[in-house]
Design an enzyme around this catalytic site. Structure first.
Site, mmCIF file in Angstrom:
data_model
loop_
_atom_site.group_PDB
_atom_site.id
_atom_site.type_symbol
_atom_site.label_atom_id
_atom_site.label_comp_id
_atom_site.label_asym_id
_atom_site.label_seq_id
_atom_site.Cartn_x
_atom_site.Cartn_y
_atom_site.Cartn_z
ATOM 1 N N HIS A 236 8.774 -5.262 1.770
ATOM 2 C CA HIS A 236 7.621 -4.481 2.217
ATOM 3 C C HIS A 236 6.835 -4.081 0.972
ATOM 4 C CE1 HIS A 236 5.243 -1.400 4.175
ATOM 5 N NE2 HIS A 236 5.749 -1.751 5.342
ATOM 6 N N ARG A 257 -2.198 0.935 5.358
ATOM 7 C CA ARG A 257 -3.086 -0.179 4.974
ATOM 8 C C ARG A 257 -3.952 -0.588 6.154
ATOM 9 N NH1 ARG A 257 -0.421 -4.747 3.972
ATOM 10 N NH2 ARG A 257 1.610 -3.964 4.625
#
Ligand SMILES: Cc1cc2nc3c(=O)[nH]c(=O)nc-3n(C[C@H](O)[C@H](O)[C@H](O)COP(=O)(O)OP(=O)(O)OC[C@H]3O[C@@H](n4cnc5c(N)ncnc54)[C@H](O)[C@@H]3O)c2cc1C
Length: 575
Positions: A236, A257
């Protein structure tokens, strides 16, 4: 040794294990079910840590076809398409069931509909959530439901150490270790579910629950079940960097994000513009994690070895309202996510690889079922955010239904008590034995080796070196001594963990050597391009007398074919 008999034995109690137990218990006639979990029910594993949410198609313009295609694009087209279709078509139903049957309540829009947020690699806003702490809602409700079902016997702090098989290889249960007392349980069952949640905890920096040690992978391999895609390890992109703390690697979720959070290197450059100019930070995890890793190793990272995640431009109010858990987590370490950039780095997060299964969760051994992160094939080369908890609850439920029907009228496979005793002799061998080796340095070496040579960027030479050293580590672990007796012995648990992690690491390294191309999370610096002519295969591994057998199986394009490779679809969400 205590003896326990049930119709269904469930190993692991994350989303997969608990949904399996509930579905099986609610069938008629209800089978006798035993759930063994290494930690406490509802508290252990990664489902509880789910932050971002749950992918399910709920209304147009989204569609099952779009979810299906996004998952294949994200997975580099080596997913098992039948598993993916089963996932996307069942996820909406399972989500409704989580609310209406088990009592979860997810966030709503002002009009009262279930709110869905954008996640990377998705063509529509599809991710259902409870703030940014979705897993706690799911696990609390599932665990409450399990405690109310008399058909389910829960064995907390009981760890599966080996599977039991009859002479024909049929699964007959498992040997469990009661972590507190150090006593063993010979747990027999007609059907056994592996739901121990995989877990790439053999890497230096991890996001996943440290109680996981890839035990399910190791147990299945030793029992002779084939595995696939083990080279596909998800990193990640946004693990916290907290110098000197074990919290380094703890996750800041993808929704940041998705909502417009930006990544900068130490020079203040928004580097995703170079790595994926179309999707920028909303590119898939594999692309963003690798980009951050390269920024750091090529010297453009911060002094502490990270990059910056900046959400301040979204407005402090917005960030505090929508990412309460993340804001609190950052504050604990002196960072102000709502107002200032926070240092992040890639962190090992998820195993896409796992045991080969069919859409009914059957593995290659009779009586063996698998669901959740222990299974391979759903996510191919890269898992989309939001598809993990969907996978564990969807396939957990399916496994529960299938096993409950399957056990009716079946005899228990016959296994001698000597088989269980032999397991006990093997796993207690290090207690009191004298050698100079210790577990801790071996485990550190394992994690460094995996991070440096079998991590985000790989080469033939690095993988070969890792393969040799991993074999040596495994041999040293087999000779090692562990101080103390069996009662609540953490050093012994660490030895059991490291043993499973080292075996899973060997499968990862061996599979990574076999895939001579780059695809999804697997990046070979010596073969940097995706090669659809040779790469549309699943790398399989299995046990053989002298070690690990490796072979490839062409991907069956049963429902869809890849479009032009590596053409990123623009994600239509506001910045
Ligand atoms: C920080 C974090 C955030 C995440 N966020 C998301 C997200 O937003 N959306 C999403 O879709 N996915 C997310 N994921 C991934 C998701 O958590 C997993 O895909 C999913 O929860 C796996 O479910 P599982 O039931 O297979 O395993 P887990 O939930 O990990 O459960 C495994 C269980 O097995 C037990 N166990 C392990 N070994 C043994 C043993 N030897 N014997 C007995 N029991 C054992 C463990 O104690 C645990 O109970 C996230 C993961 C992490 C780490």
């Amino acid at each position: 040794m205590e003896r326990l008999e049930s119709d269904i034995l469930i190993l692991g109690a994350g989303g997969a294990g608990l949904c399996a137990a509930l579905h099986a218990a609610d069938r008629a006639p209800a089978p006798r079910i035993a759930v063994a979990v290494k930690g406490l029910l509802g508290r252990a594993g990664c489902t509880r840590m789910v932050q971002g949410g749950y992918n399910a198609v709920l209304a147009p313009p989204d569609s099952l076809e779009a979810h299906f295609r996004d998952t294949l694009e994200g997975g580099g087209w080596i997913n098992d398409q039948e598993l993916v279709w089963r996932l996307v078509e069942t996820a909406p139903r399972r989500l409704v069931e989580l609310e209406n049957r088990y009592g979860c309540f997810f966030d709503r829009t002002p009009e009262g509909r279930i709110h869905q947020k954008p996640f990377a690699g998705q063509s529509h806003d599809r991710t259902v959530h409870k703030g940014d702490l979705t897993g706690i809602e799911i696990m609390n409700r599932l665990a409450e439901q399990v405690w109310t079902r008399p058909a389910i016997q829960v064995l907390e702090e009981h760890r599966a150490v080996e599977l039991l098989q009859d002479d024909a290889g049929r699964l007959a249960g498992a040997v469990l270790l009661d972590l507190r007392s150090g006593r063993f349980v010979d747990a027999r069952a007609r059907a056994t579910l592996l739901a121990m949640g995989g877990g790439p905890t053999m890497y230096r920096v991890i996001a996943c629950s440290a109680d996981k040690a890839a035990d399910g992978i190791a147990l299945a391999f030793r029992a002779g079940a084939p595995l696939r895609d083990m080279e596909m390890v998800q990193f990640h992109p946004t693990g916290l960097v907290v110098p000197g703390s074990l919290m380094t690697g703890a996750l800041l979720e993808e929704g940041l994000r998705g909502a417009g959070g930006r990544l900068y290197n130490a020079a203040g450059e928004r580097y995703m513009a170079r790595h994926d100019p179309v999707r920028l930070e909303r590119s898939t995890r594999d692309v963003v994690a690798r980009a951050s890793f390269l920024e750091i190793v090529e010297g453009r990272g911060t002094a502490e070895g990270g990059v910056w995640l900046d959400a301040a431009h979204l407005g402090a109010d917005f960030v505090e309202r929508h990412f309460r858990g993340m804001v609190r987590r950052c504050r604990d370490f002196g960072f102000d996510l709502a107002r200032r950039p926070v240092p992040v780095m890639p962190t090992a997060h998820f195993l896409m690889g796992g045991i080969v299964v069919d859409p009914d969760c059957r593995a290659g051994l009779e009586g063996c079922f698998v669901a959740g992160e222990d299974a391979g094939g759903v996510h191919g080369a890269n898992r989309l955010g939001g598809n993990g908890v969907a996978e564990s609850t969807v396939f957990g439920g399916i496994a529960g239904d299938v096993m409950a029907d399957w056990v009716i009228g079946r005899p228990l496979p016959a296994v001698s008590e000597r088989a269980a005793a032999a397991v006990v002799a093997r796993v207690t061998a290090p207690l009191g034995r004298g050698t100079r080796d210790e577990v801790a340095p071996l485990r550190r070496r394992l994690r460094d080796l995996m991070w440096d040579e079998v991590g985000l960027v790989r080469t033939e030479a690095g993988l070969e070196a890792a393969r040799g050293e991993l074999d040596e580590l495994a041999a040293r672990l087999d000779r090692i001594a562990v101080p103390g007796g069996p009662e609540y012995n953490l050093a012994w648990q660490a030895w059991l963990d490291t043993r499973s992690q080292t075996l899973a690491a060997r499968l990862i390294a061996r599979s990574a050597l076999e895939r001579r191309e780059s695809r999804g999370s697997h990046h070979r610096a010596d073969h940097p391009a995706r090669d659809d002519a040779r790469g549309l295969v699943a790398v399989h591994v299995g046990r053989r007398a002298d070690g690990i057998a490796v072979w490839t199986v062409p991907v069956a394009l049963t429902r869809a074919r890849p479009s032009a490779p590596a053409t990123p679809a623009a994600v239509e969400v506001g910045d």
